[in-house]
Design a protein around this motif. Sequence first.
Motif, PDB file in Angstrom:
ATOM      1  N   GLN A   1     -13.673 -28.255  -9.390  1.00 42.19           N
ATOM      2  CA  GLN A   1     -12.793 -28.181 -10.541  1.00 42.19           C
ATOM      3  C   GLN A   1     -12.689 -26.724 -10.956  1.00 42.19           C
ATOM      4  OE1 GLN A   1     -14.431 -29.802 -14.194  1.00 42.19           O
ATOM      5  NE2 GLN A   1     -16.481 -29.865 -13.293  1.00 42.19           N
ATOM      6  N   GLY A   2     -11.581 -26.379 -11.591  1.00 45.98           N
ATOM      7  CA  GLY A   2     -11.423 -25.006 -12.039  1.00 45.98           C
ATOM      8  C   GLY A   2     -11.246 -24.037 -10.884  1.00 45.98           C
ATOM      9  N   GLN A   3     -11.959 -22.921 -10.957  1.00 47.77           N
ATOM     10  CA  GLN A   3     -11.853 -21.873  -9.958  1.00 47.77           C
ATOM     11  C   GLN A   3     -12.744 -22.179  -8.746  1.00 47.77           C
ATOM     12  OE1 GLN A   3      -9.717 -19.205 -10.169  1.00 47.77           O
ATOM     13  NE2 GLN A   3      -8.943 -20.215 -12.029  1.00 47.77           N
ATOM     14  N   VAL A   4     -12.224 -21.859  -7.547  1.00 49.84           N
ATOM     15  CA  VAL A   4     -12.989 -22.062  -6.312  1.00 49.84           C
ATOM     16  C   VAL A   4     -12.904 -20.783  -5.479  1.00 49.84           C
ATOM     17  CG1 VAL A   4     -12.717 -24.573  -6.185  1.00 49.84           C
ATOM     18  CG2 VAL A   4     -10.944 -23.098  -5.236  1.00 49.84           C
ATOM     19  N   VAL A   5     -13.898 -20.603  -4.607  1.00 54.25           N
ATOM     20  CA  VAL A   5     -13.981 -19.422  -3.756  1.00 54.25           C
ATOM     21  C   VAL A   5     -13.889 -19.863  -2.302  1.00 54.25           C
ATOM     22  CG1 VAL A   5     -15.364 -17.430  -3.052  1.00 54.25           C
ATOM     23  CG2 VAL A   5     -15.365 -18.184  -5.450  1.00 54.25           C
ATOM     24  N   ALA A   6     -13.061 -19.190  -1.512  1.00 51.90           N
ATOM     25  CA  ALA A   6     -12.856 -19.549  -0.110  1.00 51.90           C
ATOM     26  C   ALA A   6     -14.157 -19.515   0.668  1.00 51.90           C
ATOM     27  CB  ALA A   6     -11.843 -18.592   0.529  1.00 51.90           C
ATOM     28  N   GLY A   7     -14.433 -20.617   1.379  1.00 48.28           N
ATOM     29  CA  GLY A   7     -15.595 -20.682   2.251  1.00 48.28           C
ATOM     30  C   GLY A   7     -16.910 -20.845   1.536  1.00 48.28           C
ATOM     31  N   GLU A   8     -16.887 -20.989   0.197  1.00 52.36           N
ATOM     32  CA  GLU A   8     -18.141 -21.105  -0.551  1.00 52.36           C
ATOM     33  C   GLU A   8     -18.184 -22.344  -1.439  1.00 52.36           C
ATOM     34  OE1 GLU A   8     -19.019 -17.545  -2.701  1.00 52.36           O
ATOM     35  OE2 GLU A   8     -18.684 -16.220  -0.971  1.00 52.36           O
TER      36      GLU A   8
END
Length: 678
Positions: A662-669
Amino acid sequence: MSILGYLQNVGRALMVPVATLPAAAILMGVGYWIDPTGWGGSNALAAFFIQSGSAIIDNMGVLFAVGVAYGMSKDKDGAAALAGFVGFLVLTTLCSPAAVAMIQKIPADQVPAAFGKIKNQFVGIMVGIIAAELYNRFSAVELPKALSFFSGRRLVPILTSFVMIVVAFIMMYIWPVVFDGLVNFGEHIQKLGSVGAGVYAFFNRLLIPVGLHHALNSVFWFDVAGINDIPNFLGGAQSIEAGKAVVGITGRYQAGFFPIMMFGLPGAALAIYHCARPENKAKVLGIMMAGAFAAFFTGITEPLEFSFMFVAPVLYVLHAILTGISVFIAATMHWIAGFGFSAGLVDMVLSSRNPLATHWYMLIPQGLVFFVIYYLVFRFTITKFNLMTPGRELAVAGSEEDGEDVNVTGNKDQDVTGLARQYVAAIGGSDNLTGIDACITRLRLTVKDSAQVNEVLAKRLGATGVIRLNKTSVQIIVGFMAEKIANAMKTVGAVPASAPAAASASVAPAAGVKPQVVPQAATAATVAELLSPVTGEVVALEQVPDEAFASKAVGDGVAVKPTEKTVVSPAAGTIVKIFNTNHAFCLETEKGAEIVVHMGIDTVALNGQGFKRLVEEGAEVAAGQPVLEMDLDFLNTHARSMISPVVCSNIDDFGGLVIKAQGQVVAGETPLYEIKGK
């Protein structure tokens, strides 16, 4: 329409006149069986059959003009065929040696030899294309009231005759150059002898996926470059007497196909069956047996070839190489047999008494050897490289084991009309469909947007493959019912686009919404955990501005609105598809989950601008490995939306999703969601 799409239409239209060759093969084959030594000279009944077949072979040029004009016309109307016939008569009459001598005021013996060959298939194809284009453009034209009788379809043959006068004038100057070029090309291949035959056969197979093998065949099988293999072979005695055929040579571009179609591909089918998982072997056996019988008896190989062409392309390349080798061997050894349709048992029997058939029976032991070679090569390659042929890893499409009935409505006895409606729905509905045709085992469709085609649903209906040639051209491999389905699709009326319910009931949360868990999946084992493929903000799938994704017709999952340029693999697996426009890719995980990562909405219309691929199809990737790179400034300006769905297209095979992000996500993490087992 692209050049490739147009050539596809030409190749499809060529099947209309080519379909007359079996009649010639049967008639002449029966004649040679009745009188194998006199070739009709000592038996009136044999002469009757041989001359009947010759009537077709000797007029292939005009048959090509009529057939191509009909096949390429927008509504398959007889007026187009008539225009092709009229055009061929006008052009070939004006370009005949006598007419050329009279018009150009030159002695008859100085007329270029090319004009003696003006009534060939190449000219027939050209005339057919021109006639079809005139029909498609002018068949709805309304003339003034006084000339209204000649309006519409009646106008087309008249226009064609006048256009052919202009074409004839041009042909008087360029035809000798074109003809000499084609002859030089044919002579170059002929100089290569048996090697040239093998090279031709190799490319014949390679071009089948896009349907352009017909164009290649016209050079070697018909009188375009002076080779004319099929008509000369079927002509037998007449071809020998006329000096057009040479025993042991004529037919070398055909003979080596018999060992492949009658024996090699059935050997491949046996290997695919033996390599299938035990629980899938019963289903695979039925598919492979049907395909092997069709290849052996009739020489129709598409059902077998398309079963591994796309899931294991390395096998198809090996198949093309082995075909070239077989044709090379048969040509070298002068083991010759010919066909009027395809290299199956029927044509072998019919050609066996043709005076041009030499040591044809040796093709049988050659075929037995190729049966073993195909079996060993295919079995070794499948097991060594763990290729996903039918019945391996993934369940057989349409079987009960994978939870996908061939008829998604549940009615297994549904008629062709009902099946056609579902195929129209899978293609994006009637609004997306602009042209319908079929070729033996394929639906050849013209659509407004190929991205709307629901490949998952098409395969549930029984299709073995979906080919997106470009934005507007799609082929769906459906087997021998292709023509029936195509005809039914033309009459089913308005059909909406498909929107089948997804298996899970999970809802992807937007920012600020707590993750939800599918109750039945909460305690199930995790099949795969997906990481976010791009840095950005999570968006609920229902909020994606595209009905196909929002309705979960493509699959279940979530979406991300990217804020950084790098797109990574959300899990370890194989990149099974990267679209030509580089805007999306398909990943198959180790446990068989099929993940679609689609960057933006309607980004296919950008034709690849703003995207750069970092890996190729077939690559094994690790979770977090970069796959694409985006120019976000360009894409945010030109794309309809950069909200990017990340869905599991075969979620029905599993228990559902557990949304993690939910909210912000980081690529590959950042974990995006988990796929649960049943």
